[in-house]
Scaffold this motif. Sequence first.
Motif, mmCIF file in Angstrom:
data_model
loop_
_atom_site.group_PDB
_atom_site.id
_atom_site.type_symbol
_atom_site.label_atom_id
_atom_site.label_comp_id
_atom_site.label_asym_id
_atom_site.label_seq_id
_atom_site.Cartn_x
_atom_site.Cartn_y
_atom_site.Cartn_z
ATOM 1 N N GLY A 140 0.847 -1.264 -0.023
ATOM 2 C CA GLY A 140 -0.023 -0.055 0.030
ATOM 3 C C GLY A 140 0.863 1.377 -0.093
ATOM 4 N N ILE A 141 1.967 1.065 0.689
ATOM 5 C CA ILE A 141 2.828 2.392 0.768
ATOM 6 C C ILE A 141 3.403 2.876 -0.761
ATOM 7 C CG2 ILE A 141 5.310 3.168 1.403
ATOM 8 C CD1 ILE A 141 3.282 3.118 3.851
ATOM 9 N N ASP A 142 3.850 1.632 -1.497
ATOM 10 C CA ASP A 142 4.135 1.991 -2.642
ATOM 11 C C ASP A 142 3.049 2.537 -3.749
ATOM 12 O OD1 ASP A 142 6.977 1.716 -2.197
ATOM 13 O OD2 ASP A 142 6.763 -0.326 -2.650
ATOM 14 N N LEU A 143 1.762 1.841 -3.406
ATOM 15 C CA LEU A 143 0.601 2.040 -4.391
ATOM 16 C C LEU A 143 0.386 3.640 -3.845
ATOM 17 C CD1 LEU A 143 -1.430 -1.174 -3.949
ATOM 18 C CD2 LEU A 143 -0.272 -0.245 -5.891
ATOM 19 N N LEU A 144 0.212 4.093 -2.844
ATOM 20 C CA LEU A 144 -0.345 5.433 -2.659
ATOM 21 C C LEU A 144 0.972 6.428 -3.030
ATOM 22 C CD1 LEU A 144 -1.791 7.423 -1.367
ATOM 23 C CD2 LEU A 144 -0.641 7.292 0.664
ATOM 24 N N LEU B 99 0.227 6.618 -6.757
ATOM 25 C CA LEU B 99 -1.342 7.326 -6.815
ATOM 26 C C LEU B 99 -1.025 8.649 -6.768
ATOM 27 C CD1 LEU B 99 -4.354 6.792 -7.285
ATOM 28 C CD2 LEU B 99 -4.507 6.654 -4.605
ATOM 29 N N ARG B 100 -0.337 9.212 -5.721
ATOM 30 C CA ARG B 100 -0.222 10.808 -5.722
ATOM 31 C C ARG B 100 0.646 11.353 -6.444
ATOM 32 N NH1 ARG B 100 -4.110 10.883 -3.196
ATOM 33 N NH2 ARG B 100 -4.517 10.786 -0.988
ATOM 34 N N GLN B 101 1.089 10.740 -7.427
ATOM 35 C CA GLN B 101 1.595 11.493 -8.767
ATOM 36 C C GLN B 101 0.488 11.809 -9.843
ATOM 37 O OE1 GLN B 101 4.613 8.692 -10.331
ATOM 38 N NE2 GLN B 101 5.866 8.842 -8.488
ATOM 39 N N GLY C 13 2.523 7.303 6.551
ATOM 40 C CA GLY C 13 1.386 7.355 5.740
ATOM 41 C C GLY C 13 1.005 9.018 5.420
ATOM 42 N N LEU C 14 1.111 9.775 6.420
ATOM 43 C CA LEU C 14 1.064 11.221 6.377
ATOM 44 C C LEU C 14 2.061 11.892 5.292
ATOM 45 C CD1 LEU C 14 0.330 12.187 9.994
ATOM 46 C CD2 LEU C 14 -1.381 12.293 8.258
ATOM 47 N N GLU C 15 3.146 11.460 5.589
ATOM 48 C CA GLU C 15 4.232 11.823 4.635
ATOM 49 C C GLU C 15 3.880 11.823 3.199
ATOM 50 O OE1 GLU C 15 7.634 10.098 6.159
ATOM 51 O OE2 GLU C 15 8.409 12.113 7.145
ATOM 52 N N LEU C 16 3.224 10.557 2.836
ATOM 53 C CA LEU C 16 3.192 10.060 1.312
ATOM 54 C C LEU C 16 1.644 10.808 0.941
ATOM 55 C CD1 LEU C 16 3.878 6.273 1.321
ATOM 56 C CD2 LEU C 16 5.160 8.139 0.395
ATOM 57 N N GLY C 17 0.820 11.451 1.986
ATOM 58 C CA GLY C 17 -0.302 11.952 1.436
ATOM 59 C C GLY C 17 -1.610 11.161 1.612
ATOM 60 N N ALA C 18 -1.508 10.385 2.763
ATOM 61 C CA ALA C 18 -2.775 9.659 3.229
ATOM 62 C C ALA C 18 -3.464 10.629 3.922
ATOM 63 C CB ALA C 18 -2.249 8.378 4.047
ATOM 64 N N VAL D 228 -1.685 24.221 -6.990
ATOM 65 C CA VAL D 228 -0.792 23.426 -6.263
ATOM 66 C C VAL D 228 -1.684 22.022 -5.495
ATOM 67 C CG1 VAL D 228 0.688 23.380 -4.163
ATOM 68 C CG2 VAL D 228 0.456 25.480 -5.603
ATOM 69 N N ASP D 229 -1.120 21.136 -5.635
ATOM 70 C CA ASP D 229 -1.776 19.923 -5.269
ATOM 71 C C ASP D 229 -1.530 19.702 -3.733
ATOM 72 O OD1 ASP D 229 -2.788 18.728 -7.437
ATOM 73 O OD2 ASP D 229 -1.024 17.706 -7.935
ATOM 74 N N LEU D 230 -2.646 19.916 -2.904
ATOM 75 C CA LEU D 230 -2.399 19.575 -1.405
ATOM 76 C C LEU D 230 -3.517 18.455 -1.050
ATOM 77 C CD1 LEU D 230 -2.846 23.114 0.039
ATOM 78 C CD2 LEU D 230 -0.792 22.027 -0.274
ATOM 79 N N THR D 231 -2.988 17.626 -0.066
ATOM 80 C CA THR D 231 -3.980 16.621 0.515
ATOM 81 C C THR D 231 -4.825 17.654 1.503
ATOM 82 O OG1 THR D 231 -2.646 16.295 2.545
ATOM 83 C CG2 THR D 231 -1.964 14.931 0.555
ATOM 84 N N THR D 232 -5.849 16.643 1.819
ATOM 85 C CA THR D 232 -6.889 17.230 2.640
ATOM 86 C C THR D 232 -6.231 17.880 4.165
ATOM 87 O OG1 THR D 232 -7.847 15.145 3.590
ATOM 88 C CG2 THR D 232 -8.952 16.410 1.562
ATOM 89 N N ALA D 233 -5.567 17.253 4.541
ATOM 90 C CA ALA D 233 -4.641 17.349 6.113
ATOM 91 C C ALA D 233 -3.849 18.623 5.835
ATOM 92 C CB ALA D 233 -3.891 16.272 6.254
ATOM 93 N N GLU D 234 -3.366 18.728 4.658
ATOM 94 C CA GLU D 234 -2.397 19.875 4.280
ATOM 95 C C GLU D 234 -3.159 21.130 4.116
ATOM 96 O OE1 GLU D 234 1.186 17.507 2.037
ATOM 97 O OE2 GLU D 234 -0.227 18.402 0.767
ATOM 98 N N PHE D 235 -4.394 20.767 3.219
ATOM 99 C CA PHE D 235 -4.962 22.117 3.050
ATOM 100 C C PHE D 235 -5.730 22.678 4.481
ATOM 101 C CE2 PHE D 235 -9.191 24.345 2.128
ATOM 102 C CZ PHE D 235 -8.950 25.063 1.310
#
Length: 237
Positions: free
Chosen positions: A62-66, A69-71, A92-97, A158-165
């Motif tokens: 899942g780590i590599d899949l995310l 996916l985030r690309q 997980g957070l670093e990858l954008g979960a 700019v792409d932001l995850t929901t947590a970043e936003f």
Amino acid sequence: MTSPSILVVEDDPPLRTLLARNLRQFGYAVRTAVSGAEMWVALKAGPVDLIVLDIMLPGTNGIDLLRTLRQQSEVPVIFISARGSETDRIIGLELGADDYLVKPFSTRELVARIGAVLRRHAKDGSSGEPRNAGAVTFDGWTLSQQSRELRSPDGALVDLTTAEFDLLTVFVQNSRRAIGRERLIEMSRDRIGDSSDRSIDVMVSRLRRKLSREGADAPIATIRGVGYMLSSEVMPA
């Protein structure tokens, strides 16, 4: 009204079946996959509103899949895993979960997490307000609450995850005011999920990278012994 669609990627048959059945009972449209390969096939077949993604999968984990996916997509992702250490959650957070749920968990907890993430991603276009309604600018950047978008000084999205936003929103709403890590956790807990001082540091670091420009540092300052502060003046867009 169309039910939100959930893709459950889980290789354990009983758990996969249980999750799918229970989520359907709560009104979600559910598709399932047993591996990363099936996940990509499912996504090509049609978009989903959220992915529940197991970390320990056969083949590509899942780590590599995310990471892949985030690309190409910012679709919300909730990791599920038997590994619940702080380090695992931080990765997980670093990858954008968008959230991280440790097995075993109850259906109600998963449904609550899914609902919270989907609400963060929701874009309410029924008000008739212009796209930049509620938008603010700081240091040349434009943040829009209506469209949940961040645009760079040259207008690029700019792409932001929901947590970043949501964390950036907290900074914008408290510009030029030092905020301690514990206070940031308190202000963001409902939107970030399981938070810690370290996870806040990780997200601030990610925001800084995305807010950095050639010749100019990101406008998020570290206040020694206190926490962080958005150092720019915030103005209506």
